[in-house]
Design a protein around this motif. Structure first.
Motif, PDB file in Angstrom:
ATOM      1  N   ILE A   4       0.781  -1.293  -0.148  1.00 30.68           N
ATOM      2  CA  ILE A   4      -0.126   0.054   0.004  1.00 30.68           C
ATOM      3  C   ILE A   4       0.931   1.300  -0.213  1.00 30.68           C
ATOM      4  CG2 ILE A   4      -1.737   1.277   1.276  1.00 30.68           C
ATOM      5  CD1 ILE A   4      -2.536  -1.450   2.595  1.00 30.68           C
ATOM      6  N   LYS A   5       0.609   2.055  -0.871  1.00 30.63           N
ATOM      7  CA  LYS A   5       1.325   3.206  -0.952  1.00 30.63           C
ATOM      8  C   LYS A   5       0.857   4.494  -0.419  1.00 30.63           C
ATOM      9  CE  LYS A   5       4.341   1.729  -4.891  1.00 30.63           C
ATOM     10  NZ  LYS A   5       4.280   0.832  -5.521  1.00 30.63           N
ATOM     11  N   LYS A   7      -0.659   6.815   2.057  1.00 25.11           N
ATOM     12  CA  LYS A   7      -0.537   6.696   3.589  1.00 25.11           C
ATOM     13  C   LYS A   7      -1.986   6.612   4.385  1.00 25.11           C
ATOM     14  CE  LYS A   7       1.539   8.437   7.859  1.00 25.11           C
ATOM     15  NZ  LYS A   7       2.494   9.369   8.137  1.00 25.11           N
ATOM     16  N   LEU A  10      -3.012   3.324   4.086  1.00 14.82           N
ATOM     17  CA  LEU A  10      -2.316   2.249   4.968  1.00 14.82           C
ATOM     18  C   LEU A  10      -2.726   2.608   6.551  1.00 14.82           C
ATOM     19  CD1 LEU A  10       0.010   0.503   5.337  1.00 14.82           C
ATOM     20  CD2 LEU A  10       1.727   2.568   5.571  1.00 14.82           C
ATOM     21  N   THR A  13      -5.979   0.391   6.833  1.00 16.52           N
ATOM     22  CA  THR A  13      -5.740  -0.851   6.929  1.00 16.52           C
ATOM     23  C   THR A  13      -4.924  -1.217   8.186  1.00 16.52           C
ATOM     24  OG1 THR A  13      -5.203  -0.732   4.562  1.00 16.52           O
ATOM     25  CG2 THR A  13      -4.177  -2.758   5.730  1.00 16.52           C
ATOM     26  N   VAL A  14      -4.167  -0.641   8.859  1.00 21.34           N
ATOM     27  CA  VAL A  14      -3.548  -0.769   9.878  1.00 21.34           C
ATOM     28  C   VAL A  14      -4.776  -0.488  11.239  1.00 21.34           C
ATOM     29  CG1 VAL A  14      -2.143   0.236  11.805  1.00 21.34           C
ATOM     30  CG2 VAL A  14      -1.401  -0.115   9.496  1.00 21.34           C
ATOM     31  N   ASN A  41       7.710   3.301   7.984  1.00 22.21           N
ATOM     32  CA  ASN A  41       6.803   2.488   8.045  1.00 22.21           C
ATOM     33  C   ASN A  41       6.848   1.663   9.351  1.00 22.21           C
ATOM     34  OD1 ASN A  41       5.561   2.732   5.696  1.00 22.21           O
ATOM     35  ND2 ASN A  41       6.576   1.408   4.409  1.00 22.21           N
ATOM     36  N   ALA A  73      -0.560  -5.410   6.407  1.00 23.02           N
ATOM     37  CA  ALA A  73       0.250  -4.441   5.556  1.00 23.02           C
ATOM     38  C   ALA A  73       1.695  -4.939   5.641  1.00 23.02           C
ATOM     39  CB  ALA A  73       0.019  -3.219   6.151  1.00 23.02           C
ATOM     40  N   GLN A  75       4.401  -4.108   4.356  1.00 22.81           N
ATOM     41  CA  GLN A  75       5.533  -3.117   4.310  1.00 22.81           C
ATOM     42  C   GLN A  75       5.765  -2.363   5.776  1.00 22.81           C
ATOM     43  OE1 GLN A  75       2.331  -2.485   3.294  1.00 22.81           O
ATOM     44  NE2 GLN A  75       2.088  -0.399   2.645  1.00 22.81           N
ATOM     45  N   ILE A  76       4.950  -2.787   6.669  1.00 21.20           N
ATOM     46  CA  ILE A  76       5.300  -2.227   8.003  1.00 21.20           C
ATOM     47  C   ILE A  76       6.412  -3.238   8.495  1.00 21.20           C
ATOM     48  CG2 ILE A  76       4.455  -2.254  10.237  1.00 21.20           C
ATOM     49  CD1 ILE A  76       3.064  -0.395   8.351  1.00 21.20           C
TER      50      ILE A  76
END
Length: 84
Positions: A4-5, A7, A10, A13-14, A41, A73, A75-76
């Motif tokens: 996910i780019k 923010k 993101l 999602t979090v 991230n 997510a 990328q975290i």
């Protein structure tokens, strides 16, 4: 899983991942709040109520919260607790 780019997406999602955990924390007299997601991230959270002083909070953070968020997510990088 797609990275996910955006923010705002993101953060959403979090938040949804945290919502999955919230009932378990509330059942133990606590809760969790998303503070921020850094440019690197890293998710910053704050434990509330009984979770603040719980001796198991570090394990809950890494084994429960971080694992759940990273599944939602990928990328975290990590999840850290912010204490006030």
């Amino acid at each position: 899983m797609e990275v996910i780019k955006d923010k705002n997406v993101l953060i959403n999602t979090v938040e949804q991942a945290i919502e999955q955990l919230r009932p378990f924390l509330i059942a133990d007299g606590g809760n969790i709040e998303l503070i921020d997601i850094t440019d690197e991230n890293v998710v910053q959270v704050k434990f509330i109520g009984a979770c603040q002083s719980c001796s198991m909070s570090a394990m809950t953070l890494k084994g429960g919260v971080e694992e759940t968020i990273k599944k939602a997510a990928p990328q975290i990088v990590s999840v850290v607790e912010i204490k006030e």
